[in-house]
Structure formats: C-alpha cells, structure tokens
Scaffold this active site. Structure first.
Site, PDB file in Angstrom:
ATOM      1  N   TYR A 144       0.864  -1.182   0.000  1.00  0.00           N
ATOM      2  CA  TYR A 144       0.000   0.000   0.000  1.00  0.00           C
ATOM      3  C   TYR A 144       0.898   1.228   0.000  1.00  0.00           C
ATOM      4  O   TYR A 144       1.848   1.312   0.771  1.00  0.00           O
ATOM      5  CB  TYR A 144      -0.883  -0.001   1.248  1.00  0.00           C
ATOM      6  N   ASP A 239       9.231   2.985  -0.257  1.00  0.00           N
ATOM      7  CA  ASP A 239       8.180   3.580   0.562  1.00  0.00           C
ATOM      8  C   ASP A 239       8.425   3.130   1.997  1.00  0.00           C
ATOM      9  O   ASP A 239       8.043   2.032   2.389  1.00  0.00           O
ATOM     10  CB  ASP A 239       6.809   3.135   0.057  1.00  0.00           C
ATOM     11  N   LYS A 267       4.270   8.780   9.036  1.00  0.00           N
ATOM     12  CA  LYS A 267       4.025   8.160  10.339  1.00  0.00           C
ATOM     13  C   LYS A 267       5.001   8.631  11.428  1.00  0.00           C
ATOM     14  O   LYS A 267       4.806   9.697  11.993  1.00  0.00           O
ATOM     15  CB  LYS A 267       3.987   6.643  10.161  1.00  0.00           C
TER      16      LYS A 267
HETATM   17  C1  LIG Z   1       0.364   4.534   5.838  1.00  0.00           C
HETATM   18  C2  LIG Z   1       1.119   4.321   4.584  1.00  0.00           C
HETATM   19  C3  LIG Z   1       1.042   5.229   3.513  1.00  0.00           C
HETATM   20  C4  LIG Z   1       0.068   6.354   3.493  1.00  0.00           C
HETATM   21  O1  LIG Z   1       0.287   7.272   4.477  1.00  0.00           O
HETATM   22  P1  LIG Z   1      -0.933   8.259   4.914  1.00  0.00           P
HETATM   23  O2  LIG Z   1      -0.286   9.184   5.870  1.00  0.00           O
HETATM   24  O3  LIG Z   1      -1.986   7.377   5.498  1.00  0.00           O
HETATM   25  O4  LIG Z   1      -1.397   8.925   3.671  1.00  0.00           O
HETATM   26  C5  LIG Z   1       1.876   5.042   2.443  1.00  0.00           C
HETATM   27  N1  LIG Z   1       2.734   4.004   2.397  1.00  0.00           N
HETATM   28  C6  LIG Z   1       2.824   3.109   3.387  1.00  0.00           C
HETATM   29  C7  LIG Z   1       3.818   1.999   3.302  1.00  0.00           C
HETATM   30  C8  LIG Z   1       1.993   3.229   4.496  1.00  0.00           C
HETATM   31  O5  LIG Z   1       2.037   2.287   5.444  1.00  0.00           O
END
Ligand SMILES: *Cc1c(COP(=O)(O)O)cnc(C)c1O
Length: 427
Positions: A144, A239, A267
């Site tokens: 994701y 990511d 995060k």
């Molecule tokens: C949570 C997450 C996102 C998205 O971040 P948001 O702050 O919710 O938009 C993107 N990539 C990864 C791997 C994530 O876990």
C-alpha cells in the site's frame, strides 16, 4: 465490556461521516463489530469513551513508537504553540527536521516535507516520471502506498479487507501505466524489466511490506530491484512510511544495505502529528519546484507544530540501544504468541522485523499477498473479538501488522500472551 457510549457515538458519526469514520479500516467492518471511540491514551494504553482500557498494538497505525503522550513530544508541542500554529513561510524547525532525517538516512541528501504518506508517494512518483520522461510504474501486490489514483492497484490491507480491487472513481487510463507484480518474486520482476525496462519510470516498494500483515523481503529481492532499476535508468522508490525510523533509525534501507533513489517517509517522523516527506540525492531532488520544473506544493507543509513533534520524536529514537530494547520486547511477544498457538493446537504464521509483527491464521509461510490471502478470516474475526474483550487492542484486520512501542513493558506483553492463549484455546 460495555460499549454503550461508543455505540451512541458511532450512530451519531454514521449520519455525518461516511461509514462513521475518517479512514475505512477503523470501522471494524471486516470483523463484524463496531469501533470503540477513543477518549485518551497514555504510554502503551488506550482508553475508550466507556472507560474500557486496552493495551494498544495499533499505535495509530505505526507513528506511536514511543507510546502515547511521550513527555518530550508533549513538551515540544506546548513550547512551539507559543510561537503560533502555522505561518505558510519557512521556519528553522523545518531545517532541523530535514537535517535529522538526512543524518539518519544516508540515501537522502535533500528532503521535502508534506502532510501525509499519500502525498509523499504521489509526489515521488511524479518526480520519477518527471526526471525519466517515462510513464510506467511498477509496484507489488499487497503493498500500500497511500490512496493516490495510480497506486490504488492490488493495494493491500484497506482494500483487501473490503474486498474491492482498486476503487471506483479511478479511471482505467490512470492505472494503465501501473504494473503490479507479486512481492518477493524476483523472476517476475526480471521478466518485466527485460521486456519493457525502457518504459519504466520507477519501481516503488515497501522494503518490508507492512500492509498485508508483515512480510519481510526474501534474500535477493531488494538487491534485484536495485540492480535492474539502475541498469535501466529507472528510479527506485522505497516507501518507508511504515519502516522509516521503525525497523532501524536509518530505516529498512540501512537494515538491508540497499540505497534507493527516493525514500518516502511518514508516520513516525511526525511524532503523532500529520507529516510525510520524500527525499533523495541532490541531483534527484533538485528537479522539484522551485529549484526545478516538477511541481508540488502544500499550504500546511512543514507545519511548525508537526515539525516540533517530529524533532522531539527523532531525538528520543537516537538514544543508544533504543532499537535493541524495542526489538527484544517484540521478540518476547512473537515467541509467546507462537507458543500460545502451539498450545491451542492452531495453525498460524508469525513474521517479525524489529518491532513489527504479522500474525497470520494460515498454515503457510507468508511471503507474499497470495499467501496472506490463504488466512482463515473467520478465525481472525473471532480472535479479534476475543482479544478486544480481554483489553487487547489489535487492528481489526488480518492484513494489518502489530506495532510494539517502547512503552510496552514485560508486564503488558505477558498479559497479551496470556489473553491470546485463552482466546486461541476457545476458537
Ligand atoms: C500509511 C502508509 C502510507 C500512506 O500514508 P498516509 O499518511 O496514510 O497517507 C503510504 N505508504 C505506506 C507503506 C503506508 O504504510
């Protein structure tokens, strides 16, 4: 447990917020329950509106690595409030957080702050396309990367939980440039790169996948991504929105010794406030406006309150031994859960990287999304329900990871294992 107040709040929320929540998985739909509404949290504990308390393994979906209301973060926020809450102009705090990130993550020489992980990945993709002049992006099933149109293909937890492939509202032409390959499948990746490498702008990956439970990379997977993207002039995007400052101070890239071209963060770097960031070498980041032609902007980007919280968080994480001690706690939990599963005569796979755990109700080893999808979702729902009633707050989805924080102590971890033993025994 009594959920009367949460139930009333949920009914109220349902009439004014779609599904009653501002992010789908919170609704607890896939486990057939209603969400609890949170009143407050402290350390590793979270308290709902009815006064029930829980040991928290969601940790706001990753950011709360220090636990809730860490004194140094609260203090930093209180102190910056005296200066104001938003200026829409540069401040010293943005530079400080940028410098801390750059010092921690060697592949980053320049970094741009945004407000969410979604913004970070979306901007990184634009940057990669802008630099290469190519359109195609490669991602991996079950990873994701936020909810930007082009990335909402085979996108793990949220969409998997709801059972919808991608999403209505995303034009087919938008995802026609997105290729999604099986995670950890080196041969499938090699094949695509040998056939159409000159079209591929970038490869985006969670270096440790945290949105289909927790799935570590197999030996050689990240190495293959690095080698073949370099050869074809494609950009490699890690990511690290979950893994950054989570699996190590320098993120998964320092753990596995792979240097990506662009890193996305989020995060943890906001210390519990909304922050995202993307960064890389100077020659890459210099393509961003106003230094270069690739456009991206944000009214609240680099927000002083969020920067102050992020700085305070990273200062704590830098303490010697922080990650070793955190990993020890997670390993204790993993070992205890494994024992509990055996004792109950159940089948489950447990994956762990640092302080993140995947707990899968399947007899298969989980190396990719296909494996994760073999899980017994009914058993997971029953497990979730039982655990919540025993005061253990885990994500209401088989496809989400567990996060251990520095505030979890042996006492709470052992209480969690005991609860799991009892619930598993009843399933
Ligand atoms: C949570 C997450 C996102 C998205 O971040 P948001 O702050 O919710 O938009 C993107 N990539 C990864 C791997 C994530 O876990």
């Amino acid at each position: 447990m009594n959920y009367e107040k949460s139930h009333k709040l949920f009914e109220r929320a349902l009439s004014v917020i779609p599904g009653g929540v501002n992010s789908p998985v919170r609704a607890c739909k896939s486990v057939g329950m209603e969400p609890v509404f949170i009143d407050h949290a402290d350390g590793c504990m979270i308290f709902d509106s009815d006064g029930n308390s829980y040991i928290d393994y969601i940790g706001s979906w990753g950011p709360m690595i220090l636990g809730h209301r860490h004194p140094s973060i609260i203090e930093a926020i209180e102190s910056v409030l005296k200066r104001g809450t938003s200026f829409g102009a540069p401040t010293d705090l943005e530079i400080e957080l940028a410098e801390m990130i750059i010092n921690a993550v060697p592949s980053i020489e320049m970094v741009r702050m945004v407000n969410s992980g979604t913004e970070a990945t979306m901007s990184a993709i634009r940057l990669a396309r802008g630099i290469t002049g190519r359109d195609t992006i490669v991602k991996f099933d079950g990873c994701y990367h936020g909810h930007a149109d082009t990335l909402l293909v085979e996108a793990g937890s949220g969409v998997a939980t709801l059972g919808i492939p991608g999403s209505p509202g995303v034009p087919e032409s938008f995802v026609s440039h997105t290729l999604s390959l099986p995670y950890n499948d080196i041969d499938a990746f090699k094949k695509v790169m040998s056939e159409q490498s000159e079209k591929i702008a970038c490869v985006i990956v969670e270096p440790v996948a945290g949105n289909m439970g927790l799935v570590p990379p197999v030996d050689g997977f990240l190495e293959a991504l690095r080698e073949l993207t370099e050869k074809s002039g494609s950009i490699l995007i890690f990511d690290e929105v979950i893994t950054g400052f989570r699996v190590a101070f320098g993120g998964a890239q320092s753990l596995y010794g792979i240097s990506p071209d662009i890193t996305c963060l989020g995060k943890i770097i906001g210390g519990g406030l909304p922050v995202g960031a993307y960064g890389g070498k100077n020659e890459i980041m210099s393509h961003m406006a106003p230094q270069g032609p690739v456009y991206q902007a944000g009214t609240l980007s680099g927000n002083p309150v969020a920067m102050a919280a992020g700085i305070a968080a990273l200062l704590q994480l830098k303490e010697p031994g922080f990650y070793d001690s955190l990993e020890e706690k997670a390993s204790r939990l993993a070992a205890g859960l494994e024992k509990a599963v055996k004792k109950a005569g159940k089948k489950a796979a447990i994956n762990q990287v640092g302080s993140i755990l995947g707990f899968f109700f399947t007899d298969k080893e989980v190396k990719n999304y296909e494996d994760a999808k073999t899980c017994d979702l009914e058993m997971f729902s029953a497990y979730y329900k039982g655990m919540r009633q025993k005061g253990i707050y885990i994500a209401p989805s088989q496809f989400e990871a567990l996060f251990v924080s520095a505030a979890h102590e042996t006492e709470q971890i052992d209480a969690t294992i005991k609860a799991a033993e009892e619930i598993l025994g009843e399933l």
